[in-house]
Design a protein around this motif. Structure first.
Motif, PDB file in Angstrom:
ATOM      1  N   ILE B 176       0.864  -1.182   0.000  1.00  0.00           N
ATOM      2  CA  ILE B 176       0.000   0.000   0.000  1.00  0.00           C
ATOM      3  C   ILE B 176       0.899   1.231   0.000  1.00  0.00           C
ATOM      4  O   ILE B 176       1.828   1.328   0.799  1.00  0.00           O
ATOM      5  CB  ILE B 176      -0.918   0.008   1.237  1.00  0.00           C
ATOM      6  CG1 ILE B 176      -1.928  -1.141   1.141  1.00  0.00           C
ATOM      7  CG2 ILE B 176      -1.624   1.350   1.380  1.00  0.00           C
ATOM      8  CD1 ILE B 176      -2.773  -1.307   2.387  1.00  0.00           C
ATOM      9  N   ILE B 177       0.603   2.155  -0.916  1.00  0.00           N
ATOM     10  CA  ILE B 177       1.400   3.391  -1.012  1.00  0.00           C
ATOM     11  C   ILE B 177       0.498   4.574  -0.740  1.00  0.00           C
ATOM     12  O   ILE B 177      -0.432   4.849  -1.497  1.00  0.00           O
ATOM     13  CB  ILE B 177       2.024   3.521  -2.425  1.00  0.00           C
ATOM     14  CG1 ILE B 177       2.907   2.304  -2.727  1.00  0.00           C
ATOM     15  CG2 ILE B 177       2.814   4.819  -2.553  1.00  0.00           C
ATOM     16  CD1 ILE B 177       3.264   2.165  -4.200  1.00  0.00           C
ATOM     17  N   ASP B 178       0.755   5.248   0.371  1.00  0.00           N
ATOM     18  CA  ASP B 178      -0.005   6.433   0.719  1.00  0.00           C
ATOM     19  C   ASP B 178       0.892   7.631   0.385  1.00  0.00           C
ATOM     20  O   ASP B 178       1.836   7.940   1.112  1.00  0.00           O
ATOM     21  CB  ASP B 178      -0.376   6.393   2.200  1.00  0.00           C
ATOM     22  CG  ASP B 178      -1.406   7.441   2.554  1.00  0.00           C
ATOM     23  OD1 ASP B 178      -2.590   7.117   2.660  1.00  0.00           O
ATOM     24  OD2 ASP B 178      -1.006   8.617   2.712  1.00  0.00           O
ATOM     25  N   LYS B 180       1.830  11.695  -0.772  1.00  0.00           N
ATOM     26  CA  LYS B 180       1.452  13.080  -0.523  1.00  0.00           C
ATOM     27  C   LYS B 180       2.350  13.977  -1.364  1.00  0.00           C
ATOM     28  O   LYS B 180       3.555  13.805  -1.344  1.00  0.00           O
ATOM     29  CB  LYS B 180       1.664  13.440   0.950  1.00  0.00           C
ATOM     30  CG  LYS B 180       0.863  12.627   1.959  1.00  0.00           C
ATOM     31  CD  LYS B 180       1.602  11.394   2.444  1.00  0.00           C
ATOM     32  CE  LYS B 180       0.836  10.660   3.550  1.00  0.00           C
ATOM     33  NZ  LYS B 180       1.449   9.331   3.838  1.00  0.00           N
ATOM     34  N   THR B 232      -2.040  -0.751  -3.993  1.00  0.00           N
ATOM     35  CA  THR B 232      -3.028   0.267  -3.627  1.00  0.00           C
ATOM     36  C   THR B 232      -2.282   1.589  -3.542  1.00  0.00           C
ATOM     37  O   THR B 232      -1.246   1.670  -2.881  1.00  0.00           O
ATOM     38  CB  THR B 232      -3.677  -0.084  -2.284  1.00  0.00           C
ATOM     39  OG1 THR B 232      -4.505  -1.237  -2.471  1.00  0.00           O
ATOM     40  CG2 THR B 232      -4.534   1.066  -1.770  1.00  0.00           C
ATOM     41  N   THR B 234      -2.723   5.855  -3.146  1.00  0.00           N
ATOM     42  CA  THR B 234      -3.565   7.012  -2.845  1.00  0.00           C
ATOM     43  C   THR B 234      -2.731   8.267  -2.912  1.00  0.00           C
ATOM     44  O   THR B 234      -1.611   8.292  -2.399  1.00  0.00           O
ATOM     45  CB  THR B 234      -4.151   6.898  -1.419  1.00  0.00           C
ATOM     46  OG1 THR B 234      -4.669   5.584  -1.240  1.00  0.00           O
ATOM     47  CG2 THR B 234      -5.261   7.910  -1.204  1.00  0.00           C
ATOM     48  N   HIS B 236      -2.449  12.450  -2.174  1.00  0.00           N
ATOM     49  CA  HIS B 236      -2.977  13.564  -1.384  1.00  0.00           C
ATOM     50  C   HIS B 236      -2.280  14.855  -1.790  1.00  0.00           C
ATOM     51  O   HIS B 236      -1.134  14.833  -2.239  1.00  0.00           O
ATOM     52  CB  HIS B 236      -2.716  13.333   0.111  1.00  0.00           C
ATOM     53  CG  HIS B 236      -3.299  12.077   0.660  1.00  0.00           C
ATOM     54  ND1 HIS B 236      -2.675  10.864   0.511  1.00  0.00           N
ATOM     55  CD2 HIS B 236      -4.436  11.838   1.356  1.00  0.00           C
ATOM     56  CE1 HIS B 236      -3.406   9.919   1.108  1.00  0.00           C
ATOM     57  NE2 HIS B 236      -4.480  10.482   1.625  1.00  0.00           N
ATOM     58  N   MET B 245       6.109  12.906  -0.277  1.00  0.00           N
ATOM     59  CA  MET B 245       6.419  11.810   0.640  1.00  0.00           C
ATOM     60  C   MET B 245       5.554  10.619   0.259  1.00  0.00           C
ATOM     61  O   MET B 245       4.352  10.771   0.028  1.00  0.00           O
ATOM     62  CB  MET B 245       6.133  12.186   2.093  1.00  0.00           C
ATOM     63  CG  MET B 245       6.427  11.032   3.064  1.00  0.00           C
ATOM     64  SD  MET B 245       6.054  11.402   4.793  1.00  0.00           S
ATOM     65  CE  MET B 245       7.446  12.444   5.241  1.00  0.00           C
ATOM     66  N   THR B 247       4.438   7.171   2.056  1.00  0.00           N
ATOM     67  CA  THR B 247       4.438   6.319   3.234  1.00  0.00           C
ATOM     68  C   THR B 247       3.926   4.968   2.749  1.00  0.00           C
ATOM     69  O   THR B 247       2.817   4.881   2.237  1.00  0.00           O
ATOM     70  CB  THR B 247       3.519   6.884   4.322  1.00  0.00           C
ATOM     71  OG1 THR B 247       3.813   8.276   4.486  1.00  0.00           O
ATOM     72  CG2 THR B 247       3.694   6.158   5.644  1.00  0.00           C
ATOM     73  N   TYR B 249       3.467   0.646   3.035  1.00  0.00           N
ATOM     74  CA  TYR B 249       3.221  -0.433   3.982  1.00  0.00           C
ATOM     75  C   TYR B 249       3.348  -1.782   3.296  1.00  0.00           C
ATOM     76  O   TYR B 249       2.900  -1.951   2.152  1.00  0.00           O
ATOM     77  CB  TYR B 249       1.818  -0.304   4.559  1.00  0.00           C
ATOM     78  CG  TYR B 249       1.582   1.028   5.237  1.00  0.00           C
ATOM     79  CD1 TYR B 249       1.969   1.232   6.561  1.00  0.00           C
ATOM     80  CD2 TYR B 249       1.010   2.090   4.551  1.00  0.00           C
ATOM     81  CE1 TYR B 249       1.780   2.466   7.179  1.00  0.00           C
ATOM     82  CE2 TYR B 249       0.814   3.328   5.160  1.00  0.00           C
ATOM     83  CZ  TYR B 249       1.203   3.502   6.476  1.00  0.00           C
ATOM     84  OH  TYR B 249       1.025   4.710   7.090  1.00  0.00           O
ATOM     85  N   ILE B 311       9.315   5.061   4.498  1.00  0.00           N
ATOM     86  CA  ILE B 311       9.029   6.457   4.166  1.00  0.00           C
ATOM     87  C   ILE B 311      10.098   6.956   3.207  1.00  0.00           C
ATOM     88  O   ILE B 311      11.290   6.887   3.508  1.00  0.00           O
ATOM     89  CB  ILE B 311       9.015   7.322   5.442  1.00  0.00           C
ATOM     90  CG1 ILE B 311       7.802   6.940   6.300  1.00  0.00           C
ATOM     91  CG2 ILE B 311       8.951   8.803   5.092  1.00  0.00           C
ATOM     92  CD1 ILE B 311       8.156   6.506   7.668  1.00  0.00           C
TER      93      ILE B 311
END
Lengths: 348, 348, 348, 348
Positions: B176-178, B180, B232, B234, B236, B245, B247, B249, B311
């Motif tokens: 999962i890649i969040d 920003k 996945t 997302t 921002h 950045m 973040t 998982y 990160i």
């Protein structure tokens, strides 16, 4: 009609000052005492010129007898560790208390000690505190005399995850919470990590896997899911003052569309005016709740990966602190939950 | 020694202007032509007063013969869809090309059509383009005449995930890649989502599961892992100008400490000067790479959940665009990778 | 008691949306129609998700008969030039009007044409419009049917200068106004000068000596001083959303201390709840009035140079637009000036 | 060729860290010692992770012998009051010194005491210090061993005013300087006035008529004008990190057009590469010099009021501190003024 007299301990922090803003427009309440461990005798408007000609009460010291003489209900917006000692004395003096610190949120004193790194309050008080997350545990708070106000991250995270977990739609072992907060969340204290030149035009991460809100989130989610839940929780600092977004991930059990989720959540939060579920393909932004008590939630279900993404936003100082505390006051007093809280978000 | 003559198509976008900043201090290069599809004949310093008395060349139109007469290498910092047509003509004219658009990153024209919503370039050119992510595929770019410069998110994501995936330390199905990003990532175009009053003091999410960088990330990670990977992803929007950045998982295979990860990554990126691995318990912030070509990476391994958090940060306009393009130029020309790129991040 | 029915023309601009926020909490008013020249039939909450579940009325087109059927009072928050034509028709239809555009602020149509670069409204309507700066011309607005709402800069500038000029304490020929505004002042339109990446981490100056608010400021100050006044006026753009500060300079006539000035100003604004005079050595900041209808003023008198520095701040969208418009509605209707406007500034 | 060895005292402040960034790319200099009054023995990269793998020298204590052993030239970027004592010892040890503090800028020790509120340095050292504002007093600094680096505000103000004053085009008694600075100007110290939540989305004013840069500005302008000049000087805090703008006002002697002024200024600054004069109707913004050593200047002459408005901008940490210090080093050493300082502003 007589006004309820309230006192605010820790009135010179951001949570305290926001309580003042909200309570000033509450129709059933009078601010009877603003209290600070330092600066007693000085007008609150001295340090907060935005209050000039609105509230110029002198700051009172922390003195149980004084509080008892002036107030019926006390908000404690104190640093972690202070409420532990103070609240039992307030309760014994017959005062009603709404605590905004983290000291009474965890039912397990052991967990508290582990995550907060100091001693927990007496078990009897931990037990007595009602965890005031109205949208999940609402009626429990009606008429009680001691409410522990949830943390900012736990509010946004639990409101976003609860319906899906309660329905068994996501795998409880798959929950990842990627949280982002404005700088006000860390308070008014002086710290390099709140220094403008270091925060502005910067995005950073902190306390990865170590934030003290983790056990609080897990406590709530475990209650909702009916089994132990462990989450991955990351906190980031956004170069803005107010607002929290939680971007949350879980593996979907079965094929659920976004329409299904919207329906599930709207039903779950029926009658709960402060939760707003976005329509299909719409996701909330923090500014859309700024200054208000709303928690807005949106979804993305991904067939490619079988994962659900849930996005929830709150104003960390309102729904994440002072607003929710006023909501809890309303419940405690048996008033309409929205009294004094019908706040339109301020935009832009 | 003769300077290499370079032309920049799309020099009035943020990527183009940053190329100018970097190439002006490159010891082996001369900016021979700044090109824009509009405003030809006007000095570039007219629209960008920060260039006054530094570079006041008139903007050239897009004209293959003109470019051929002036330059040896062309950077194309054009909107998606423009390079598709333009680059084959530049190559046929014997020019070397480094493309900053997304038009030649995906080897599959079908995937391109699906995610970019318009027609892909001819397969022969998709094949011919060398994907210039030096830290993962480095030597491939040496001496070639056509490099496709990676996207900003794919750079930060792939550099952060590759060593762990290559080593088999995280489950490829769990990624999962969040992500920003600062606002400059969406360019200089006028759009409500880049309007100051809407973005400032706001944190928002966009294109959840739909960002066109998803197939690019998956293409790279699949190559690294030696199997198909679906992620996945997302995105921002952060109220700041520069910086990304990611973040990330993943579920750990086996018990890996943060020390293990640091060692793994430092070995993996040995000899790669633009990747810096943070020490134990340290995580990078976007400001720590601002204005530079670095990608900084940090870790948190969580025993409680068995998950790894990675990160990574870059400056989206430098390592995520213009800086990496200059790095690719250095490789293309057989120069030291760092020529003109020894940039200390600007702090604060 | 029956609620007053109001309509808002231009409800999808920042002034319009702020009017909605303020009127929603006004106890004597119902929002009967939100009007936009485009998007009619679409819910206002579609473009402004912060209004979801609060106000989801469909946007009405601009249609005099429709407005007449729905509303008693109309706010026109329209771009300059639109009100010129529209308001005469609204007035002829018997509606009361509060105009937030600049079209009826100048009594001289000639000056209007010179500074606004298009044709002024008919003289009879320019005459009929009451300039609604209550703190200077208060009672004039009571009971009238057409009020022209002052501009943001003119409000902050005139409130800051009027008492000193009226008292003859500063030389009318020496007035310099150095004004700074947040970005929302230029509205929601798309423009490079409101692009986040261009404005953020930037401080710029615009329209030096050319701003269309200059004749409005001079008209007011000339009335106050009883003679023609010409001012130097500079406008700057601050990388923030809301807020205006005017730093104003004038040569002191005679030896006046800061205490003298504070006394003079407090007396001048006695009974005017929205002006707050800071104490000696204290100067206001824009955040101290954010979200509220206050204008805060402070002073520095300099013996070395014989000059007075006056600092005034407002929230440009509240006291500088929507809040002052509601204040004018209250006056127009004969209500207490503060009805619906007892807003504590939002801090931090 | 041997590199010049330089030491930086106060290397952990913003000025010190920027010196490091600039000196790292200076072709004739080696950073021989980074010095801090605290944290000696710790790597500078520990507190400044952006320096990881670039400069990881351990911090040295302040020790004259140590410095003498390591360096030829010392930059002192120390708080006011520290240089007073330290620099005489450095000079006596035979070291060359460039001082970034304010301790040696005023020739009058009495004025220093009045404005800085502590005791001035010995008169002989005040005399010996060459005030290093190259564009006004340039050749004085060549070959000397002790340069006092000008303050940030005085640099922007004096460069903007000098040519007009020298030419007698504005009345020396009419000068008003309205100055605005980013937050980095106040350093890295912890203070509520640098707290992100208090500064962000806020515009404030401070030290009106009391800033310690006033006598420095007056000293320079008096020298230029050949008579005593007293100015009105106001300082504002802008919610951004870097950048200063001075908006300056003066009464024009005679009828001067903007073209006249542009010509006057271009001639005055001929051969001075760091001053750029904008064209007619163009005014500089702070972002247009960010990260560079430029001072950009623009004008507006107003026939209506007979006043001239001059706008000057600098990056407060570069031309206002570290960049100018390197420029002074170049002069001190007899090198080309621009060595290591050909920095294109970073945009956006």
């Amino acid at each position: 009609m007589n006004s309820l007299r309230v006192a605010i301990v820790g009135s010179t922090g951001y949570g305290g000052v926001e309580l003042i803003r909200l309570l000033l427009q509450h129709p059933k309440v009078t601010i009877a005492s603003v209290i600070s461990s330092s600066n007693s005798g000085v007008s609150i408007a001295e340090g907060f010129p935005h209050l000039q000609e609105i509230l110029s009460d002198e700051l009172d010291p922390i003195d149980i007898d004084l509080i008892k003489g002036k107030a019926d209900v006390v908000f404690t917006a104190t640093p972690s560790g202070v409420s532990t000692e103070l609240i039992p004395r307030l309760l014994e003096a017959g005062l009603k208390v709404i605590d905004l610190s983290g000291d009474f949120r965890l039912k397990s004193g052991e967990l508290y000690g582990q995550w907060y790194k100091h001693k927990a309050a007496e078990p009897q008080y931990l037990e007595r505190a009602v965890y005031g997350l109205a949208e999940l545990f609402g009626e429990e708070a009606r008429g009680v005399d001691f409410i522990s106000n949830p943390g900012c991250y736990p509010t946004a995270a639990a409101l976003g995850l609860a319906p899906a977990l309660a329905a068994g739609w996501i795998d409880p072992d798959s929950v990842i919470i990627d949280a982002k907060s404005g700088v006000s969340g860390s308070g008014r204290g002086l710290n390099l990590s709140a220094h403008f030149s270091e925060v502005n035009e910067n995005f950073s991460v902190y306390k990865v896997n170590r934030h003290q809100h983790i056990p609080e989130i897990e406590q709530t989610l475990s209650l909702i899911a009916g089994r132990e839940i462990t989450v991955t929780f990351t906190t980031h600092l956004v170069p803005m003052t107010r607002g929290i977004m939680c971007t949350m991930y879980g593996s979907l059990n079965g094929d659920r569309t976004e329409e299904d989720l919207i329906e599930l959540y709207r039903k779950y939060y029926e009658g709960r005016p402060f939760v707003r579920i976005r329509g299909k393909g719409k996701w909330p932004a923090t500014k859309e709740v700024a200054g208000s008590n709303y928690c807005d939630i949106g979804f993305a279900a991904d067939r490619r990966t079988g994962r659900l993404t849930i996005i929830s936003v709150i104003d960390n100082i309102v729904k994440g602190a002072a607003g929710q505390a006023v909501q809890n006051l309303n419940l405690m007093m048996g008033w309409d939950e929205q009294t004094g809280l019908r706040l339109t978000p301020i935009f832009p």
